[in-house]
Design a protein around this motif. Sequence first.
Motif, short mmCIF file in Angstrom:
data_model
loop_
_atom_site.label_atom_id
_atom_site.label_comp_id
_atom_site.label_asym_id
_atom_site.label_seq_id
_atom_site.Cartn_x
_atom_site.Cartn_y
_atom_site.Cartn_z
N GLY A 5 0.80 -1.23 0.00
CA GLY A 5 0.00 0.00 0.00
C GLY A 5 0.82 1.27 0.00
N ALA A 6 2.11 1.16 -0.10
CA ALA A 6 2.99 2.33 0.03
C ALA A 6 3.19 3.02 -1.32
CB ALA A 6 4.34 1.88 0.59
N PRO A 7 3.65 4.26 -1.31
CA PRO A 7 3.91 4.94 -2.57
C PRO A 7 5.23 4.48 -3.19
CG PRO A 7 4.50 6.36 -0.74
CD PRO A 7 3.92 5.12 -0.14
N LEU A 8 5.37 4.69 -4.48
CA LEU A 8 6.67 4.49 -5.10
C LEU A 8 7.55 5.70 -4.77
CD1 LEU A 8 5.68 3.15 -8.65
CD2 LEU A 8 6.21 1.85 -6.59
N ALA A 9 8.83 5.57 -5.04
CA ALA A 9 9.75 6.66 -4.73
C ALA A 9 9.28 7.94 -5.42
CB ALA A 9 11.15 6.29 -5.20
N GLY A 10 9.21 9.01 -4.67
CA GLY A 10 8.83 10.30 -5.25
C GLY A 10 7.36 10.62 -5.13
N ASP A 64 2.91 2.41 4.51
CA ASP A 64 3.73 3.62 4.56
C ASP A 64 3.00 4.76 3.83
OD1 ASP A 64 6.31 5.05 4.93
OD2 ASP A 64 6.30 5.03 2.73
N ARG A 65 2.92 5.87 4.46
CA ARG A 65 2.24 7.06 3.92
C ARG A 65 0.81 6.78 3.46
NH1 ARG A 65 5.18 11.49 4.08
NH2 ARG A 65 3.57 12.64 3.01
N MET A 66 0.17 5.82 4.09
CA MET A 66 -1.24 5.52 3.79
C MET A 66 -2.09 6.75 4.13
SD MET A 66 -3.46 2.55 5.59
CE MET A 66 -5.11 2.15 5.08
N ARG A 67 -3.12 6.98 3.32
CA ARG A 67 -3.91 8.19 3.53
C ARG A 67 -5.38 7.90 3.82
NH1 ARG A 67 -4.65 12.92 -0.81
NH2 ARG A 67 -5.46 14.51 0.59
N ARG A 68 -5.91 6.82 3.23
CA ARG A 68 -7.31 6.46 3.41
C ARG A 68 -7.47 4.97 3.22
NH1 ARG A 68 -8.95 10.55 -0.08
NH2 ARG A 68 -9.19 12.36 1.24
N GLY A 69 -8.60 4.42 3.64
CA GLY A 69 -8.90 3.02 3.40
C GLY A 69 -8.51 2.13 4.57
N LEU A 70 -8.54 0.84 4.31
CA LEU A 70 -8.29 -0.13 5.39
C LEU A 70 -7.40 -1.25 4.88
CD1 LEU A 70 -10.71 -1.36 8.04
CD2 LEU A 70 -9.56 -3.08 6.71
N ILE A 71 -6.35 -1.53 5.63
CA ILE A 71 -5.49 -2.68 5.33
C ILE A 71 -5.55 -3.62 6.53
CG2 ILE A 71 -3.11 -3.47 4.97
CD1 ILE A 71 -2.49 -0.85 3.60
N ALA A 72 -5.81 -4.89 6.26
CA ALA A 72 -5.82 -5.89 7.33
C ALA A 72 -4.79 -6.96 7.01
CB ALA A 72 -7.21 -6.50 7.48
#
Lengths: 306, 269
Positions: free
Chosen positions: B132-137, B159-167
């Motif tokens: 769920g993390a962003p790519l570089a940049g 990493d740098r998650m902004r919305r939603g749900l991860i389980a």
Amino acid sequence: MPKLKRTLQVNGVKIDDTFAEAFGMRATALLITGPNRKWARQAAISMTGYATSVIGCGCEAAIDVDVPASATPDGRPGCRVMVFAVSTDELAKQVLNRVGQCVLTSPGSACFADLTGVAELKLGTSLRYFGDGWQISKKFGGRHFWRVPVMDGEFLCEATAGLTKDAVGGGNMLLLAANNANALAAAEAAVAAIGKVRGAITPFPGGVVRSGSKVGSKYKGMTASTNDAFAPTLRGVTKSELGPGDNAVLEIVIDGETSDAVAEAMRAGIRAVTELGPEKGASRISAGNYGGKLGKFHYHLKDLLP
Amino acid sequence: MKALTFTLVSEPPERLDLSPLTPERLAGKARRDIAKIPVGMSKRGSLVGDLFRVAGTDASNIVFEGGSGRFDRLAESMQGGSIRVVGSAGTQAGRAMRGGALTIEGDAGPHAASCMRGGRIEIQGDAGDRLGAPLAGELAGMNGGIVIVRGRAGASAADRMRRGLIAILKGAGDYPGSRMIAGTLVIAGGTGEMPGYLMRRGSILLDRAPKKLSPSFVECGAPDSVFATVIDRYLVREGILKRPLLGSSPKRYGGDNAVLGLGEILFPQ
């Protein structure tokens, strides 16, 4: 008032061949939960206080049904509360004020939307500002909640509540009895029966109105005044609808999420009153209308008999 | 209509870019045209027809019979429909997904669900690093939707998650929820070091106390939490968890106070 024919009778209770006249309203429903039944009801009762009639209160509201812990989103006891108003703006204002002042403040409470409608009223979306920047937004399962820090933990509140424009206000029954005790017994039986109908509320005190009204007044500025046709002390001096043995009249006013809910509630109320019989309860059931000029929803008593 | 099925004939000789094989990109395409789509990432330049036997017609329901760690960018930017992989996937599975459902019956490589915005991803095996993390940049990671990892996840999940749900159901590596902006990260099975490192907002829900927490988190007690009960019931109802994670009064840590400090880590007492 239209001319009445009294030809129907169920279990000794006379039923007027007339109709209740009701009108369209805006409504929403909320599910208020608490740490136990007492405090869920306390929040709901406070929130629906002084909400008997749109004539003077801005809205009509009451507890619809108690909801068991097994059927609420947080597994705690709850009350389904309905709020009715004549316009979307007024409903939005009333709901926000009442949830903010009476549910947010009640120990351990939480507030969920309990109606899917054509539009959405702001709820937690506005109340969150009480959190002063510490509020937390949470979206999951297609729902949006706001968590507002309070002194006993958090107030969880759904962001918005659904609005329906199919609601109906002003369904009613007039219970005529030989004395006050009988009228009250009939009214209590009717309110208890209507209380089991989901989607219908009786917003007046204990579900009962003693001051049924007619439209207009001899006094300037009064939009409603006493229903003199059903006031026993005026029998003989005004155009009365009361018979010689009718000494007390109580009214049950019903608001419903839909027209069907109002009809079902009236049917339940009539059944309860007729089962009680004239010796213990009402000797006659009538209904309030204005000749069909007030609203488009007409509930004929003869169609609602048990 | 029968699902559009890509049966893997043999292990791919190169890494594949499978981003063209999504419901919306394949809608209305004939099988012979699909077979000509280039998916190879090296100068070898494999086509779909070189690697897969294609059957079925329903492009809104895609099945990969057989998977590989070389299946990269599966379901990238998918907007609707479903993709099921009977096997594993490579990097960036479900990246920037906006809707629909992606099911990976094996493992997923790094950057699964990267910058996802909607829809649902279920990984029945393990997920790699930077779930769920962003790519570089990129400024933000996952931005909506729901991700379920039935196995483990690697380092820096959400990493740098902004919305939603991860389980994540069988544990996560180090730094889960690092630099979280908001959203909800659920981890059962334990985490590595420093959950929520430099998180600004958001919620990390754990099934046990974290082994090592950044010292810039502060203890906030264990008040009754209706939210904990509501999300517990949601996770059980959705079949994500078998039993409640937090209970009615989870312990709460607030942080990371090295940055904004509006995040939280909750775990049962």
